[in-house]
Design a protein around this motif. Structure first.
Motif, PDB file in Angstrom:
ATOM      1  N   GLU A  78      20.856  25.445 -19.353  1.00  0.00           N
ATOM      2  CA  GLU A  78      19.510  24.962 -19.626  1.00  0.00           C
ATOM      3  C   GLU A  78      18.496  25.839 -18.903  1.00  0.00           C
ATOM      4  OE1 GLU A  78      18.519  22.522 -21.527  1.00  0.00           O
ATOM      5  OE2 GLU A  78      20.295  21.280 -21.909  1.00  0.00           O
TER       6      GLU A  78
ATOM      7  N   GLU B 194      20.862  21.060 -25.091  1.00  0.00           N
ATOM      8  CA  GLU B 194      20.024  20.148 -25.879  1.00  0.00           C
ATOM      9  C   GLU B 194      18.614  20.685 -26.062  1.00  0.00           C
ATOM     10  OE1 GLU B 194      18.634  15.416 -25.861  1.00  0.00           O
ATOM     11  OE2 GLU B 194      19.861  16.251 -24.232  1.00  0.00           O
TER      12      GLU B 194
ATOM     13  N   ASN C 114      17.377  21.137 -29.984  1.00  0.00           N
ATOM     14  CA  ASN C 114      16.366  20.184 -30.444  1.00  0.00           C
ATOM     15  C   ASN C 114      14.987  20.812 -30.607  1.00  0.00           C
ATOM     16  OD1 ASN C 114      18.262  18.149 -30.531  1.00  0.00           O
ATOM     17  ND2 ASN C 114      17.755  17.328 -28.503  1.00  0.00           N
TER      18      ASN C 114
ATOM     19  N   GLU D 200      26.347  20.371 -30.744  1.00  0.00           N
ATOM     20  CA  GLU D 200      26.406  20.815 -29.353  1.00  0.00           C
ATOM     21  C   GLU D 200      26.989  22.215 -29.213  1.00  0.00           C
ATOM     22  OE1 GLU D 200      28.412  18.003 -26.934  1.00  0.00           O
ATOM     23  OE2 GLU D 200      26.989  16.384 -27.307  1.00  0.00           O
TER      24      GLU D 200
END
Length: 272
Positions: A18, A199, A203, A251
């Motif tokens: 991330e 994510e 997204n 994912e």
């Protein structure tokens, strides 16, 4: 960010953290290299990426770009920035004043006048020598350079990715990644690949990814986890090239390719 492989099945797993978090920086051994293009990423991101690297290298005119970037940071960030471990290149794009400045700071200065390779390629060779001398094993090398400007230089950078693979310029276990603005690119060898997509990336409505054959036809590519998946498709210039693709929301992305291809993807949130 890391890639692990299983030689028996030719399977690679790629973990994209991330936003390249501070925690992830500290969990791997890596080098950062600055090429001769402006640094465009977020200041805090660059500070973490630079200062937590095991080896920091500026390449020829990239030294001037880096010096200019640091001089325009807030004073506290300027003082926190570590000096480069090495300044290298044929020195046709760096000013004498900048070179002398970093020499006085104690940076290792390595002149590589050989014109048979680009400064980028030669810098990887010097990095490998440095790591062997210091008994340092790197997980990966992150190279700051932009995919804009002169097309021949962009293609030259991709050529260096292939040279690093084919000639083992960094050894067999060190990954090599190009970071251009907020796009990350690396080579996928023939075989099976699993790319874990955080994510925040999957997204984001404006993210993109691409699979591009370079130098040869990729006879067969099969994917999952993309908006426009490929099913045993042939990738070839003049026929099909999978640019401007994106993620399905899964994912992970899986890719099975018969030949080496260039994978690129947007990493949102790291630009100024």
């Amino acid at each position: 960010m890391c890639g692990s492989s299983c030689a028996a099945t030719r399977c690679w797993k790629w973990d994209i953290p991330e936003r390249f978090s501070h925690r992830n920086f500290l969990s791997t051994n890596y080098a950062i290299m600055v090429l001769n293009r402006p640094v465009s990423q977020d200041k805090v991101f660059i500070e973490n990426l630079w200062n937590n690297a095991n080896v920091r290298i500026t390449v020829d005119g990239g030294t001037s770009k880096w010096d200019n970037y640091v001089r325009n940071l807030p004073h506290e960030m300027q003082t926190n920035m570590k000096r480069p471990d090495m300044v290298t290149g044929d020195f046709d794009s760096i000013t004498e004043d900048t070179l002398e400045k970093y020499k006085k700071q104690g940076c290792e200065i390595v002149h590589t006048p050989d014109q048979n390779h680009t400064d980028f390629t030669k810098a990887l060779m010097e990095l490998y020598t440095y790591c062997q001398s210091n008994e340092l094993l790197l997980d990966h090398v992150i190279v700051l350079g932009q995919a804009s400007g002169r097309l021949d230089q962009i293609l030259g950078n991709i050529q260096t990715l292939f040279l690093a693979k084919e000639q083992s310029l960094l050894g067999h276990s060190t990954g090599l990644y190009l970071l251009s603005d907020d796009a990350l690119s690396w080579l996928l060898n023939p075989g099976d690949h699993v790319i874990h997509v955080p994510e925040e990336i999957r997204n984001n409505k404006r993210v993109w990814c691409s699979l591009v054959p370079i130098g040869e036809t990729c006879d067969s590519v099969t994917t999952s986890g993309l908006k426009w998946n490929l099913d045993n498709c042939t990738l070839k210039f003049g026929s099909l090239v999978s640019t401007s693709n994106t993620f399905s929301g899964a994912e992970k992305v899986t890719i099975k390719c018969s030949h080496t291809i260039l994978w690129s993807m947007k990493i949102p949130g790291i630009l100024m």
